[in-house]
Structures are given as C-alpha cells and as structure tokens.
Design an enzyme around this catalytic site. Structure first.
Site, PDB file in Angstrom:
ATOM      1  N   GLU A 128      -0.919  -9.424   2.129  1.00 22.84           N
ATOM      2  CA  GLU A 128      -0.901  -8.051   2.645  1.00 22.84           C
ATOM      3  C   GLU A 128       0.523  -7.494   2.612  1.00 22.84           C
ATOM      4  O   GLU A 128       0.757  -6.355   2.198  1.00 22.84           O
ATOM      5  CB  GLU A 128      -1.441  -8.040   4.067  1.00 22.84           C
ATOM      6  CG  GLU A 128      -1.332  -6.699   4.774  1.00 22.84           C
ATOM      7  CD  GLU A 128      -1.415  -6.857   6.277  1.00 22.84           C
ATOM      8  OE1 GLU A 128      -0.951  -5.943   6.978  1.00 22.84           O
ATOM      9  OE2 GLU A 128      -1.926  -7.887   6.750  1.00 22.84           O
ATOM     10  N   ASP A 169       1.495  -4.332   0.110  1.00 28.04           N
ATOM     11  CA  ASP A 169       2.012  -3.082   0.659  1.00 28.04           C
ATOM     12  C   ASP A 169       3.201  -2.596  -0.163  1.00 28.04           C
ATOM     13  O   ASP A 169       3.323  -1.395  -0.452  1.00 28.04           O
ATOM     14  CB  ASP A 169       2.410  -3.302   2.121  1.00 28.04           C
ATOM     15  CG  ASP A 169       3.043  -2.081   2.736  1.00 28.04           C
ATOM     16  OD1 ASP A 169       2.360  -1.051   2.880  1.00 28.04           O
ATOM     17  OD2 ASP A 169       4.242  -2.133   3.086  1.00 28.04           O
ATOM     18  N   GLU A 190      -4.623  -4.047   0.628  1.00 30.03           N
ATOM     19  CA  GLU A 190      -3.244  -4.381   0.256  1.00 30.03           C
ATOM     20  C   GLU A 190      -3.153  -5.814  -0.257  1.00 30.03           C
ATOM     21  O   GLU A 190      -2.437  -6.087  -1.241  1.00 30.03           O
ATOM     22  CB  GLU A 190      -2.324  -4.180   1.454  1.00 30.03           C
ATOM     23  CG  GLU A 190      -2.148  -2.714   1.836  1.00 30.03           C
ATOM     24  CD  GLU A 190      -1.319  -2.528   3.086  1.00 30.03           C
ATOM     25  OE1 GLU A 190      -0.858  -1.389   3.323  1.00 30.03           O
ATOM     26  OE2 GLU A 190      -1.120  -3.502   3.847  1.00 30.03           O
TER      27      GLU A 190
END
Length: 229
Positions: free
Chosen positions: A45, A49, A121
């Site tokens: 994640e 991002d 993400e």
C-alpha cells in the site's frame, strides 16, 4: 503458484496478467488474516501510493501545460484521494477477492471504503513489482482515464471549499457533529450536521463513510451560501 479462477478473473478486470501472481495475492491480503508466513498488504500500500502519485502528477503535468501549481494540486488531490481509489476498486470488483479474516468479513470488510482504497494502492504496487513502472503506468491510466478526462478546473472537495469560504468571511473552520446513527453495524447510516460561526447549518445522512457524509453536508451548506452571493 497457480492462481485461482477468481484471481485470474480479477487480473482480466485489472488489465494485467501477472508473471508472479504471489505479488497480487499479497496485495489482496488484509491484516486480519495475515500471519508470519502470510504477510499483509501494508508495505505494498505504501509503495502503490507513491506509484499512483507519480503517474497522476505526470499525467496532469502533460495534460495542461498552462496550469499553475495552484491549479494542478487540487486536481491531483481529487484523483489520488481514498474515495477515488475505493470507487475504482469497486469498479473492478476488488472487494470480491480481498482476503479477510472472519471478523472483518462479518463486519462488511469487502465494502469498507478504507480497505478498498488501501487494496487498490497495494494492487498498483503489485503490478509495479511484477512488470515495472511503464506497465503500472498503463494500468493506472486505463483505470483512471475517465476521471482524468473529466477532472474539473477546481475540483476542491466541499469540505475544503466550505472551510475556505468561512476563513474568507472571518469565521473559524466549520464544525462537524455526528447527530445520529442507524442501520446495521456492517452498514451504518450516519447523520452529520455542519455548523458555521454565524449559526448557519446543514445536515446530511447516508451509509458511506463519515467523511463522505460530512462532504455531503458541506456541499449542501456551500450551495446555499453561494446561491445568496
């Protein structure tokens, strides 16, 4: 590893056939079911991002060569925010393949906005690790294309816009209060009221996240205020 039929179907919806499907499996693994031998998707994640941010920043930079930083920043924020990631996760059925613990499943985890956004993400990071930046860029642009094509000139969210209105009129930032809650635990309905220093209020309710209901209340109040100008 040999991916399951549901993972193969998800790859098709995502638009990438993984050479190493274990990256995707990890991206879909929530902390509620993780173990020492089955890591969760939090590190992915974090990486995803940043990959998403670079792809969106680059796309906006080239899409409007005359836009100032002040114009590009809110467009960027609208494209990478959690609500947008969650909406696109729903679009490709990411929730259906999330790997969750029993308690998280029973509490409606497959529909939770935060879990979907984080999963989106993480999946982007999985594509990046599996096939490199150019492939990740292609996948992201394919998924985000409609939003990129229709991004508004000033896509500030209603809460930000209302706060700026309050500050411009010499007031403190708006105050948000949860004035009620209903519905089942797995799909709560929130009642939110927003209030300004001058006594103006607006309310909204819905079954999304508290933040999304706050946005709806802010939008209602902002439209009323701007209608008087």
């Amino acid at each position: 590893m040999t991916p399951s039929a549901e993972i193969l179907a998800f790859m098709g919806r995502l638009g990438h056939d993984f050479a190493r499907p274990e990256f995707l499996v990890r991206a879909l693994t929530h902390g509620s079911i993780a173990s020492a031998t089955r890591p969760d998707n939090q590190r992915l994640e974090f990486l995803g991002d940043r990959v998403l941010g670079l792809v969106m920043a680059e796309a906006l930079f080239h899409a409007d060569t005359q836009a100032s930083e002040g114009q590009l920043a809110p467009r960027y924020n609208a494209l990478v925010k959690g609500e947008t990631c969650a909406a696109l996760a729903r679009q490709i059925g990411l929730g259906e393949v999330l790997k969750l613990g029993r308690s998280e499943m029973l509490s409606g985890g497959r529909r939770k906005e935060a879990l979907l956004a984080d999963g989106m993400e993480a999946v982007i990071a999985a594509v990046y690790l599996d096939a490199g930046f150019e492939t990740a860029r292609r996948v992201v642009l394919n998924l985000w294309r409609d939003r990129l094509d229709t991004i508004e000139d000033d896509p500030r969210d209603p809460k930000t816009a209302l706060q700026e209105w309050a500050q411009a009129n010499g007031m403190k930032p708006p105050a948000y209060e949860q004035t009620g809650r209903g519905g089942p635990d797995h799909a709560p309905v929130f009642h939110i009221t927003v209030r300004l220093d001058n006594g103006e209020t607006a309310a909204a309710q819905g079954s999304g996240t508290k933040r999304s209901i706050e946005q709806a209340a802010a939008r209602t109040l902002l439209e009323r205020l701007e209608g008087r100008e």
